[in-house]
Motif scaffolding. Structure first.
Motif, mmCIF file in Angstrom:
data_model
loop_
_atom_site.group_PDB
_atom_site.id
_atom_site.type_symbol
_atom_site.label_atom_id
_atom_site.label_comp_id
_atom_site.label_asym_id
_atom_site.label_seq_id
_atom_site.Cartn_x
_atom_site.Cartn_y
_atom_site.Cartn_z
ATOM 1 N N LEU A 43 0.846 -1.194 0.000
ATOM 2 C CA LEU A 43 0.000 0.000 0.000
ATOM 3 C C LEU A 43 0.884 1.248 0.000
ATOM 4 O O LEU A 43 2.098 1.163 0.175
ATOM 5 C CB LEU A 43 -0.905 0.005 1.233
ATOM 6 N N THR A 44 0.266 2.400 -0.196
ATOM 7 C CA THR A 44 0.961 3.675 -0.058
ATOM 8 C C THR A 44 0.290 4.431 1.079
ATOM 9 O O THR A 44 -0.891 4.766 0.991
ATOM 10 C CB THR A 44 0.877 4.502 -1.353
ATOM 11 N N ASP B 145 3.902 10.385 12.377
ATOM 12 C CA ASP B 145 4.400 9.215 13.093
ATOM 13 C C ASP B 145 3.840 9.275 14.516
ATOM 14 O O ASP B 145 4.483 9.789 15.436
ATOM 15 C CB ASP B 145 5.934 9.211 13.100
ATOM 16 N N PHE B 146 2.625 8.741 14.697
ATOM 17 C CA PHE B 146 1.946 8.850 15.984
ATOM 18 C C PHE B 146 2.643 8.029 17.068
ATOM 19 O O PHE B 146 2.605 8.404 18.251
ATOM 20 C CB PHE B 146 0.480 8.435 15.851
ATOM 21 N N HIS B 147 3.272 6.921 16.703
ATOM 22 C CA HIS B 147 4.019 6.148 17.698
ATOM 23 C C HIS B 147 5.150 7.003 18.265
ATOM 24 O O HIS B 147 5.347 7.078 19.490
ATOM 25 C CB HIS B 147 4.563 4.866 17.071
ATOM 26 N N ARG B 148 5.861 7.665 17.381
ATOM 27 C CA ARG B 148 6.952 8.535 17.817
ATOM 28 C C ARG B 148 6.407 9.753 18.566
ATOM 29 O O ARG B 148 7.053 10.253 19.503
ATOM 30 C CB ARG B 148 7.773 8.975 16.603
ATOM 31 N N ALA B 149 5.236 10.247 18.176
ATOM 32 C CA ALA B 149 4.629 11.390 18.858
ATOM 33 C C ALA B 149 4.324 11.054 20.312
ATOM 34 O O ALA B 149 4.615 11.834 21.229
ATOM 35 C CB ALA B 149 3.361 11.827 18.130
ATOM 36 N N SER C 214 5.701 3.804 2.653
ATOM 37 C CA SER C 214 5.404 4.480 3.913
ATOM 38 C C SER C 214 6.044 5.859 3.949
ATOM 39 O O SER C 214 7.245 5.996 3.672
ATOM 40 C CB SER C 214 5.925 3.653 5.097
ATOM 41 N N THR C 215 5.241 6.868 4.279
ATOM 42 C CA THR C 215 5.739 8.219 4.498
ATOM 43 C C THR C 215 5.292 8.655 5.883
ATOM 44 O O THR C 215 4.100 8.890 6.119
ATOM 45 C CB THR C 215 5.214 9.204 3.446
ATOM 46 N N LEU C 216 6.233 8.723 6.818
ATOM 47 C CA LEU C 216 5.935 9.117 8.189
ATOM 48 C C LEU C 216 6.533 10.496 8.449
ATOM 49 O O LEU C 216 7.736 10.710 8.272
ATOM 50 C CB LEU C 216 6.516 8.107 9.180
ATOM 51 N N LEU C 217 5.691 11.453 8.864
ATOM 52 C CA LEU C 217 6.159 12.792 9.191
ATOM 53 C C LEU C 217 6.610 12.804 10.646
ATOM 54 O O LEU C 217 5.857 12.434 11.554
ATOM 55 C CB LEU C 217 5.043 13.819 8.975
ATOM 56 N N GLY C 218 7.840 13.216 10.882
ATOM 57 C CA GLY C 218 8.380 13.230 12.238
ATOM 58 C C GLY C 218 7.663 14.244 13.119
ATOM 59 O O GLY C 218 7.332 15.349 12.670
ATOM 60 N N PRO C 219 7.400 13.902 14.382
ATOM 61 C CA PRO C 219 6.696 14.831 15.278
ATOM 62 C C PRO C 219 7.596 15.973 15.728
ATOM 63 O O PRO C 219 8.794 15.782 15.973
ATOM 64 C CB PRO C 219 6.312 13.936 16.462
#
Length: 355
Positions: A163-164, A169-173, A327-332
């Motif tokens: 998937l795309t 990144d809620f885990h990191r948040a 996967s594109t995760l935006l850093g918190p």
């Protein structure tokens, strides 16, 4: 509105433009499509006629010529537990970015589920699909893997393979919030999260925030608890009261529930807990909400606008056949304001009295 030749703008045809510019219909078509080189003088004359007559190419004709509808679908989660201000910021960003890319947006409600995705994919109505409010075991995921239409998920299921996906990144948040409180010396912290129904649906962002918060606390050797929190004033008060009854020595609190945030801040002083003197509070919310609260809140930004723009960018790339990351995760990003401070040396009076 009437044009110089008496026609309404919506009645002007490509033949009218050709006559007005003194060129062949095919020349106008080539100017619009860019498929053949046209002299600068002729091109400018055609564009001037288009502007004067107010001509707009017919959407259906464009779709037939390009084999694209120039429309993308956005599956919108209008259901219990979704906070509309954040949701609408994301939707506005999607619509704005799509228009800049020459696409309109068709809104679909999430209650249609897999059947809605199959219906829209089987038609020629849209070129691609954006899906929000992704659950960990989302019933739509198998359908998305099968679809002939490109898709992007705003959120992550448990298994994003094939998937795309894009999101904060809620885990990191969640982890960053716990880390900030630990850096200030807090050893007993808590998370008041989304409403119970959001966890019952196993929604990805809520699960990942809670997991990140608890994982970081364990790694740092501090005690943490995480609980859902309702959105109403009564629900928020009950959640805070129960927390302080069960964990009277808690000195650090993370709130991941924008609707309940103001209610939590209002009830803490009534229960003998000043912010930040007795309890430090960290929020996961948009900056505007954090800045307008009292006291202004230390917070991890929910970048709704950037997530929406990134989702459209990824979908446009897929429509063009370009490679995109799965996967594109935006850093918190955590901004420190006045709601957090070092752990108090002594317990608040209310905690000592067992209130």
């Amino acid at each position: 509105m009437a044009r110089p030749d008496g026609k309404r703008a919506d009645m002007v045809t490509i033949a009218d433009v050709a006559r007005h510019a003194g060129v062949a219909v095919s020349t106008v078509s080539y100017v619009l499509s860019g498929k053949r080189a046209i002299s600068t003088t002729t091109r400018q004359r055609v564009l001037a006629s288009i502007a004067e007559l107010g001509y707009h190419p017919h959407a259906g004709a464009r779709a037939l010529a390009s084999r694209r509808a120039n429309v993308i679908a956005l599956v919108l989660p209008l259901r219990t537990g979704m906070h509309l201000p954040v949701l609408m910021r994301l939707v506005t960003a999607v619509v704005t970015a799509a228009r800049q890319a020459g696409h309109d947006v068709l809104l679909m409600t999430a209650d249609e589920g897999p059947a809605g995705l199959r219906r829209i994919a089987a038609s020629a109505m849209v070129d691609g699909v954006l899906v929000m409010d992704v659950e960990m075991s989302d019933a739509r995921v198998p359908v998305l893997r099968e679809l002939g239409r490109p898709s992007v998920l705003i959120g992550f299921p448990a298994d994003p393979t094939g998937l795309t996906c894009v999101d904060l990144d809620f885990h990191r948040a969640g982890a960053r919030c716990a880390e900030h409180l630990a850096e200030l010396g807090h050893t007993r912290i808590a998370l008041l999260g989304a409403p119970p129904v959001v966890y019952q649906r196993d929604t990805g962002f809520a699960r990942r925030t809670r997991a990140g918060f608890l994982d970081a606390a364990e790694r740092l050797g501090i005690t943490a608890t995480a609980r859902p929190c309702g959105e109403s004033p009564d629900d928020a008060r009950a959640a805070v009261e129960q927390l302080l009854m069960d964990v009277p020595d808690v000195t650090g609190l993370v709130v991941h529930n924008e609707e309940a945030l103001a209610h939590v801040l209002a009830v803490l002083p009534r229960l003998g807990r000043g912010v930040p003197d007795d309890v430090s509070v960290v929020a996961i919310c948009p900056d505007q909400v954090a800045e307008n609260a009292w006291p202004p809140l230390t917070a991890v930004l929910i970048p709704a606008e950037e997530v929406g723009r990134q989702a459209v960018f990824l979908l446009m790339r897929k429509l063009d056949g370009a490679p995109v990351p799965e996967s594109t995760l935006l850093g918190p990003a955590l901004t420190v304001r006045r709601s957090t401070a070092s752990r108090p040396v002594s317990e608040p009076a209310a905690a000592r009295m067992g209130e």
